[in-house]
Design an enzyme around this catalytic site. Structure first.
Site, PDB file in Angstrom:
ATOM      1  N   HIS A  11       0.862  -1.203   0.000  1.00 52.46           N
ATOM      2  CA  HIS A  11       0.000   0.000   0.000  1.00 52.46           C
ATOM      3  C   HIS A  11       0.887   1.237   0.000  1.00 52.46           C
ATOM      4  O   HIS A  11       1.475   1.585   1.019  1.00 52.46           O
ATOM      5  CB  HIS A  11      -0.891  -0.012   1.250  1.00 52.46           C
ATOM      6  CG  HIS A  11      -1.838   1.137   1.346  1.00 52.46           C
ATOM      7  ND1 HIS A  11      -3.133   0.990   1.787  1.00 52.46           N
ATOM      8  CD2 HIS A  11      -1.704   2.455   1.070  1.00 52.46           C
ATOM      9  CE1 HIS A  11      -3.744   2.158   1.778  1.00 52.46           C
ATOM     10  NE2 HIS A  11      -2.878   3.083   1.354  1.00 52.46           N
ATOM     11  N   HIS A  13       1.559   5.398  -1.605  1.00 52.70           N
ATOM     12  CA  HIS A  13       1.176   6.585  -2.370  1.00 52.70           C
ATOM     13  C   HIS A  13       2.437   7.190  -2.973  1.00 52.70           C
ATOM     14  O   HIS A  13       3.365   7.537  -2.231  1.00 52.70           O
ATOM     15  CB  HIS A  13       0.500   7.629  -1.475  1.00 52.70           C
ATOM     16  CG  HIS A  13      -0.779   7.132  -0.869  1.00 52.70           C
ATOM     17  ND1 HIS A  13      -2.006   7.306  -1.472  1.00 52.70           N
ATOM     18  CD2 HIS A  13      -1.016   6.430   0.267  1.00 52.70           C
ATOM     19  CE1 HIS A  13      -2.949   6.747  -0.721  1.00 52.70           C
ATOM     20  NE2 HIS A  13      -2.372   6.210   0.336  1.00 52.70           N
ATOM     21  N   LYS A  91      -9.532   0.023  -5.437  1.00 47.62           N
ATOM     22  CA  LYS A  91      -9.531   0.592  -4.096  1.00 47.62           C
ATOM     23  C   LYS A  91     -10.834   1.329  -3.813  1.00 47.62           C
ATOM     24  O   LYS A  91     -11.200   2.259  -4.542  1.00 47.62           O
ATOM     25  CB  LYS A  91      -8.343   1.557  -3.969  1.00 47.62           C
ATOM     26  CG  LYS A  91      -8.259   2.323  -2.652  1.00 47.62           C
ATOM     27  CD  LYS A  91      -7.784   1.441  -1.515  1.00 47.62           C
ATOM     28  CE  LYS A  91      -7.826   2.167  -0.185  1.00 47.62           C
ATOM     29  NZ  LYS A  91      -6.608   2.891   0.123  1.00 47.62           N
ATOM     30  N   HIS A 128     -10.421   1.220   2.210  1.00 49.57           N
ATOM     31  CA  HIS A 128     -10.154   2.158   3.298  1.00 49.57           C
ATOM     32  C   HIS A 128     -11.354   2.055   4.230  1.00 49.57           C
ATOM     33  O   HIS A 128     -12.408   2.642   3.971  1.00 49.57           O
ATOM     34  CB  HIS A 128      -9.987   3.584   2.766  1.00 49.57           C
ATOM     35  CG  HIS A 128      -9.646   4.562   3.847  1.00 49.57           C
ATOM     36  ND1 HIS A 128      -8.463   5.266   3.878  1.00 49.57           N
ATOM     37  CD2 HIS A 128     -10.321   4.937   4.969  1.00 49.57           C
ATOM     38  CE1 HIS A 128      -8.434   6.018   4.971  1.00 49.57           C
ATOM     39  NE2 HIS A 128      -9.555   5.848   5.641  1.00 49.57           N
ATOM     40  N   HIS A 162      -4.495  -0.712   6.119  1.00 56.67           N
ATOM     41  CA  HIS A 162      -3.940   0.059   7.243  1.00 56.67           C
ATOM     42  C   HIS A 162      -4.721  -0.121   8.545  1.00 56.67           C
ATOM     43  O   HIS A 162      -5.229   0.849   9.118  1.00 56.67           O
ATOM     44  CB  HIS A 162      -3.798   1.544   6.909  1.00 56.67           C
ATOM     45  CG  HIS A 162      -4.934   2.146   6.118  1.00 56.67           C
ATOM     46  ND1 HIS A 162      -6.230   2.086   6.527  1.00 56.67           N
ATOM     47  CD2 HIS A 162      -4.942   2.828   4.954  1.00 56.67           C
ATOM     48  CE1 HIS A 162      -6.994   2.695   5.633  1.00 56.67           C
ATOM     49  NE2 HIS A 162      -6.223   3.153   4.673  1.00 56.67           N
ATOM     50  N   ASP A 233       1.423   2.572   3.462  1.00 59.20           N
ATOM     51  CA  ASP A 233       0.580   3.763   3.359  1.00 59.20           C
ATOM     52  C   ASP A 233       1.436   5.027   3.447  1.00 59.20           C
ATOM     53  O   ASP A 233       0.974   6.065   3.924  1.00 59.20           O
ATOM     54  CB  ASP A 233      -0.519   3.780   4.427  1.00 59.20           C
ATOM     55  CG  ASP A 233      -1.671   4.701   4.041  1.00 59.20           C
ATOM     56  OD1 ASP A 233      -1.699   5.179   2.897  1.00 59.20           O
ATOM     57  OD2 ASP A 233      -2.534   4.952   4.900  1.00 59.20           O
TER      58      ASP A 233
HETATM   59  O1  DOR Z   1      -3.261   9.494   5.972  1.00 56.62           O
HETATM   60  C1  DOR Z   1      -3.636   9.171   4.847  1.00 56.62           C
HETATM   61  N1  DOR Z   1      -3.110   9.726   3.745  1.00 56.62           N
HETATM   62  N2  DOR Z   1      -4.603   8.266   4.731  1.00 56.62           N
HETATM   63  C2  DOR Z   1      -5.150   7.978   3.547  1.00 56.62           C
HETATM   64  O2  DOR Z   1      -6.026   7.150   3.506  1.00 56.62           O
HETATM   65  C3  DOR Z   1      -4.727   8.681   2.321  1.00 56.62           C
HETATM   66  C4  DOR Z   1      -3.377   9.204   2.457  1.00 56.62           C
HETATM   67  C5  DOR Z   1      -3.007  10.199   1.372  1.00 56.62           C
HETATM   68  O3  DOR Z   1      -3.265   9.925   0.206  1.00 56.62           O
HETATM   69  O4  DOR Z   1      -2.438  11.228   1.707  1.00 56.62           O
HETATM   70 ZN    ZN Z   2      -3.342   5.066   1.677  1.00 58.01          ZN
END
Ligand code: DOR
Ligand code: ZN
Length: 321
Positions: A11, A13, A91, A128, A162, A233
């Protein structure tokens, strides 16, 4: 020395453009592959966007496999047939629950036809899982939704993302089709790290960090459960956005050094959590990559571009080679 075989971040970003260029080298150095989240603006929810985003990641990395995801919407069967081979999962973000989720799912019943097609095509669902209730109760309140989904779609593989409360992890033994990811921050931090002393916006994330008891229970599960996989995450935001309240912890630079200290010599459990569980549960077949850690002092970076990493400036006992 610790040698890890083919670590996978389930997971992640990466964002796009400059941020992607700044942050991707940290993941590429420590992982063979990562499941890349689709909550960009606009989201990754069509073939063109998916293809271009994957290409951007490939152009900016080497010896690294991006496992792509799509942002949940009401897809048709033809659309999914066209993209099924190119994605790891779809997702589901409840609408408005976190960063760039405004166009998320407003009513789960509405996407039941999509879930039926996913079940047929063997496309996993990443979730999520938070209700819109009181912030500390949101994950626990979502438990009934996970149970309903697991019962209504028994052949659909569902990943509870998460997880920060053990109540959800107990579901893993009750429902064959439920799986979970755990982040570095939910494993090692608590709400005290955010609001226990001087307010620390850099540790503000969704789901919010929880209590020491929750953390302790999660730590026990992570060391033994074959359906729990590592998913960082890691969610980079430029400092100026963090100070305006953006949710997300950029943990990518410190992941393996921090986990090496947490597993404290139990390399078998470390290897399972960081790779084997994911590979077995989801038949992930990516090129083998050995990642080595040596016992040598290493200091986490203070800044990466405009982003402040988790544990910036902290000394670790292990260094990734
Ligand atoms: O803290 C987070 N940041 N939780 C999420 O679900 C998304 C993520 C983000 O994309 O910044
Ligand atoms: Zn995330």
């Amino acid at each position: 020395m610790i040698i890890l075989d083919t670590p996978i971040d389930m997971h992640l970003h990466l964002r796009e453009g400059k941020i992607l260029k700044d942050v991707l080298p940290y993941t590429q150095k420590q992982f063979a592959a990562a499941v890349v989240m689709p909550n960009l603006n606009p989201p990754v929810d069509n073939k063109e966007r998916l293809k271009n985003y994957k290409q951007e990641i490939i152009e900016n990395s080497k010896d690294f496999t991006p496992l792509m995801t799509l942002f949940m919407r009401e897809y048709s069967e033809d659309e999914l047939l066209e993209m099924a081979e190119e994605i790891f999962s779809i997702k589901l973000y409840p609408a408005g629950i976190t960063t760039n989720s405004e166009n998320g799912v407003k009513s789960i019943e509405k996407i039941y036809p999509v879930l039926e097609i996913m079940e047929e095509l063997d496309i996993p669902l990443s979730v999520h899982g938070e209700s819109d209730g009181f912030v500390l109760d949101r994950e626990r309140e979502f438990k009934v939704v996970y149970e309903k989904l697991a019962r209504d779609f028994p052949k659909l593989k569902i990943i509870m993302e998460h997880v920060g409360v053990a109540d959800l992890l107990y579901l893993l033994d009750e429902y064959e089709n439920l799986y979970a990811t755990v982040t570095l921050h939910h494993l090692l931090l608590t709400l005290d790290d955010v609001v226990g002393g001087v307010l620390n916006p850099h540790y503000f994330c969704k789901p919010i960090l929880k209590t020491p008891k929750d953390r302790e229970e999660i730590q026990k599960f992570v060391k033994k459960h074959p359906k729990i996989m590592f998913g960082s995450d890691s969610a980079p935001h430029p400092i100026k956005n963090k100070l305006k309240g953006a949710a997300g912890i950029f943990s990518a630079p410190v992941i393996l050094p921090a986990l090496a200290e947490f597993f404290d010599g139990d390399i078998e459990s470390f290897q399972k959590f960081i790779s084997n569980n994911a590979r077995k549960n989801f038949n992930i077949d990516v090129p083998k990559k050995e990642v080595k850690l040596v016992e040598e002092e290493w200091i986490a970076p203070y800044m990466v571009g405009d982003i402040k990493p988790m544990w910036a400036g902290k000394k670790f006992k292990f260094k990734v080679l």
